[in-house]
Design a protein around this motif. Structure first.
Motif, short mmCIF file in Angstrom:
data_model
loop_
_atom_site.label_atom_id
_atom_site.label_comp_id
_atom_site.label_asym_id
_atom_site.label_seq_id
_atom_site.Cartn_x
_atom_site.Cartn_y
_atom_site.Cartn_z
N ARG A 1 0.82 -1.22 0.00
CA ARG A 1 0.00 0.00 0.00
C ARG A 1 0.85 1.27 0.00
N GLY A 2 1.82 1.32 -0.93
CA GLY A 2 2.65 2.50 -1.06
C GLY A 2 3.80 2.58 -0.08
N MET A 3 3.92 1.63 0.84
CA MET A 3 5.01 1.64 1.82
C MET A 3 6.07 0.61 1.42
N LEU A 4 7.33 1.00 1.57
CA LEU A 4 8.43 0.07 1.34
C LEU A 4 8.78 -0.58 2.67
N CYS A 5 8.30 -1.79 2.86
CA CYS A 5 8.54 -2.54 4.10
C CYS A 5 9.73 -3.48 3.90
N ARG A 6 10.05 -4.23 4.93
CA ARG A 6 11.16 -5.18 4.87
C ARG A 6 10.74 -6.49 5.53
N ILE A 7 11.09 -7.60 4.86
CA ILE A 7 10.80 -8.91 5.45
C ILE A 7 11.80 -9.16 6.56
N GLU A 8 11.29 -9.21 7.78
CA GLU A 8 12.14 -9.37 8.95
C GLU A 8 12.50 -10.82 9.21
N ALA A 9 11.55 -11.73 8.94
CA ALA A 9 11.81 -13.16 9.15
C ALA A 9 10.96 -13.97 8.18
N ALA A 10 11.56 -14.99 7.59
CA ALA A 10 10.85 -15.91 6.70
C ALA A 10 11.33 -17.31 7.03
N GLU A 11 10.62 -17.97 7.94
CA GLU A 11 11.00 -19.30 8.41
C GLU A 11 9.98 -20.30 7.90
N PRO A 12 10.33 -21.10 6.89
CA PRO A 12 9.37 -22.03 6.28
C PRO A 12 8.66 -22.90 7.31
N GLY A 13 7.34 -22.96 7.19
CA GLY A 13 6.53 -23.77 8.08
C GLY A 13 6.31 -23.16 9.44
N ARG A 14 6.91 -21.96 9.70
CA ARG A 14 6.79 -21.39 11.06
C ARG A 14 6.25 -19.97 11.06
N ARG A 15 6.91 -19.04 10.36
CA ARG A 15 6.43 -17.65 10.42
C ARG A 15 6.97 -16.80 9.29
N LEU A 16 6.18 -15.79 8.96
CA LEU A 16 6.56 -14.75 8.00
C LEU A 16 6.30 -13.42 8.69
N TRP A 17 7.35 -12.63 8.91
CA TRP A 17 7.21 -11.40 9.67
C TRP A 17 7.74 -10.22 8.86
N ILE A 18 6.98 -9.12 8.82
CA ILE A 18 7.29 -7.97 7.97
C ILE A 18 7.32 -6.71 8.82
N ALA A 19 8.39 -5.92 8.68
CA ALA A 19 8.54 -4.67 9.44
C ALA A 19 8.10 -3.49 8.59
N PHE A 20 7.34 -2.58 9.19
CA PHE A 20 6.95 -1.34 8.52
C PHE A 20 8.16 -0.41 8.44
N PRO A 21 8.10 0.62 7.58
CA PRO A 21 9.19 1.61 7.54
C PRO A 21 9.34 2.28 8.91
N PRO A 22 10.55 2.76 9.24
CA PRO A 22 10.79 3.36 10.56
C PRO A 22 9.85 4.51 10.89
N GLU A 23 9.49 5.32 9.87
CA GLU A 23 8.61 6.46 10.16
C GLU A 23 7.21 6.04 10.57
N HIS A 24 6.82 4.81 10.20
CA HIS A 24 5.51 4.30 10.60
C HIS A 24 5.61 3.50 11.90
N GLY A 25 6.67 2.75 12.05
CA GLY A 25 6.88 1.98 13.27
C GLY A 25 5.96 0.79 13.36
N GLY A 26 6.50 -0.33 13.81
CA GLY A 26 5.67 -1.51 14.00
C GLY A 26 6.00 -2.62 13.04
N GLU A 27 5.22 -3.69 13.13
CA GLU A 27 5.45 -4.87 12.32
C GLU A 27 4.18 -5.72 12.29
N HIS A 28 4.14 -6.64 11.36
CA HIS A 28 3.01 -7.57 11.31
C HIS A 28 3.46 -8.84 10.60
N GLY A 29 2.67 -9.90 10.78
CA GLY A 29 3.04 -11.13 10.10
C GLY A 29 2.21 -12.32 10.52
#
Length: 357
Positions: free
Chosen positions: A53-81
């Motif tokens: 949605r117009g934000m350049l995020c970064r994949i923080e963790a990609a562990e097959p079968g366990r979790r996919l975690w994505i960090a928002f840009p620093p100016e937005h703060g936070g993460e989801h996954g």
């Protein structure tokens, strides 16, 4: 703030990961296309970019079968996954978690629009995941509806559509306006226009007779913003609404406005007479913004160009800085929905009057 969605699907964590790992790719069948798109141009791996949605995020963790975690840009703060765990009765528990640090206007944005749309997007994503790893059906197909979120999305789509068809509007139709005379200089600005298949007299009559029942989104947003204290009881020309009328040019233009500090959880209004255009113009105390919206009618053959223009002027640089993030929230959220809904309601009523003449 933490928001969690959870779903049990009838598939192993490895099978769920196969589908999850395609998100953002050309083969993505997970993210609901009606809500836009996401892109993972370098694939799903730790440290890779993820466009959302117009934000350049970064994949923080990609562990097959366990979790996919994505960090928002620093100016937005936070993460989801997504986190995947084996369910006790078989299958996989898929948990989506959103963690964000909300500041000031972010809280208002979350209440007015983002929370509803976030819930709708995540539940639709989990629906797609459940279909993809199973037999194409949902175990509980009437789990959620999210009518309000879809209404907000429909209004936003219509707003973009209106703004991308400038040929329907004569840009020279309104070289001067009461709004422009009241606030000739502005720091923030938005404008919405619509060509109505009715004459100005019919459009003005529609504006005068508009009721709160014809503006359901506006009513909801006002109640949310005021914690239930504000409930519009009449149309914008009544003088009974939360924003007083400053200028009224019968049959042509009305300007509503006030001096305020809207970035507070409970907005503060300046101690000047409500609805007094001279007091509004003369006010210059630091720490405030002067906000006004003009609704204007301009003839266009047998039709009318109906416009809603908003101008905001800060009384000093500090107020301008404080208002800027709030403006970014309301420009694409609540205020935009209110303007579009207002123009649509006036147009609908005016065209009905024109058809019955």
């Amino acid at each position: 703030m933490i928001k969690t969605h959870r779903r049990v699907v009838a598939a192993s964590p490895d099978r769920v990961w196969e589908v999850l790992a395609r998100i953002g790719s050309p083969d993505d069948g997970l993210f609901p296309h009606e809500w836009g798109s996401v892109r993972a141009p370098e694939g799903i791996r730790g440290g890779a970019p993820f466009h959302h949605r117009g934000m350049l995020c970064r994949i923080e963790a990609a562990e097959p079968g366990r979790r996919l975690w994505i960090a928002f840009p620093p100016e937005h703060g936070g993460e989801h996954g997504f986190t995947l765990t084996r369910a006790s009765g078989g299958g996989t528990v898929v948990t989506h978690t959103l963690r964000v640090r909300q500041r000031g206007a972010d809280r208002l944005s979350w209440l007015l629009a983002v929370r509803s749309m976030h819930d709708a997007v995540i539940e639709a994503t989990l629906d797609n995941l459940e279909r993809a790893v199973g037999d194409g059906t949902l175990a509980h197909p009437v789990r959620h509806r999210h009518h309000y979120a879809h209404l907000l999305r429909a209004v936003a789509v219509r707003a973009r559509r209106d703004r991308t068809h400038p040929a329907a509007v004569n840009p020279d139709a309104a070289p001067d306006s009461a709004l422009g005379r009241l606030l000739p200089a502005h720091d923030f600005h938005s404008a919405y226009r619509r060509r109505v298949a009715a004459r100005p007299a019919e459009v003005w009559a529609a504006l005068e007779s508009l009721t709160p029942q014809e503006l359901p989104i506006t009513g909801v947003l006002f109640r949310l913003r005021s914690a239930g204290r504000t409930r519009p009881s009449a149309g914008p020309l009544s003088g009974d609404g939360p924003i007083p009328v400053l200028v009224l040019e019968e049959g042509h233009e009305v300007v509503l406005g006030k001096v305020t500090q809207p970035w507070h959880l409970r907005p503060v209004t300046a101690p000047i007479p409500a609805g007094d255009p001279e007091a509004f113009t003369a006010f210059a105390d630091p720490g405030w913004v002067k906000a006004a919206m003009g609704i204007r009618l301009d003839p266009d053959g047998d039709a009318t160009v109906l416009s809603a223009e908003t101008r905001v002027r800060a009384t000093d640089p500090a107020a301008r800085r404080r208002f800027a993030p709030y403006w970014q929230v309301i420009r694409v959220g609540g205020a935009g929905f209110i303007r579009v809904e207002l123009l649509r309601a006036i147009s609908r009523r005016a065209e009905h009057l024109a058809a019955s003449r």
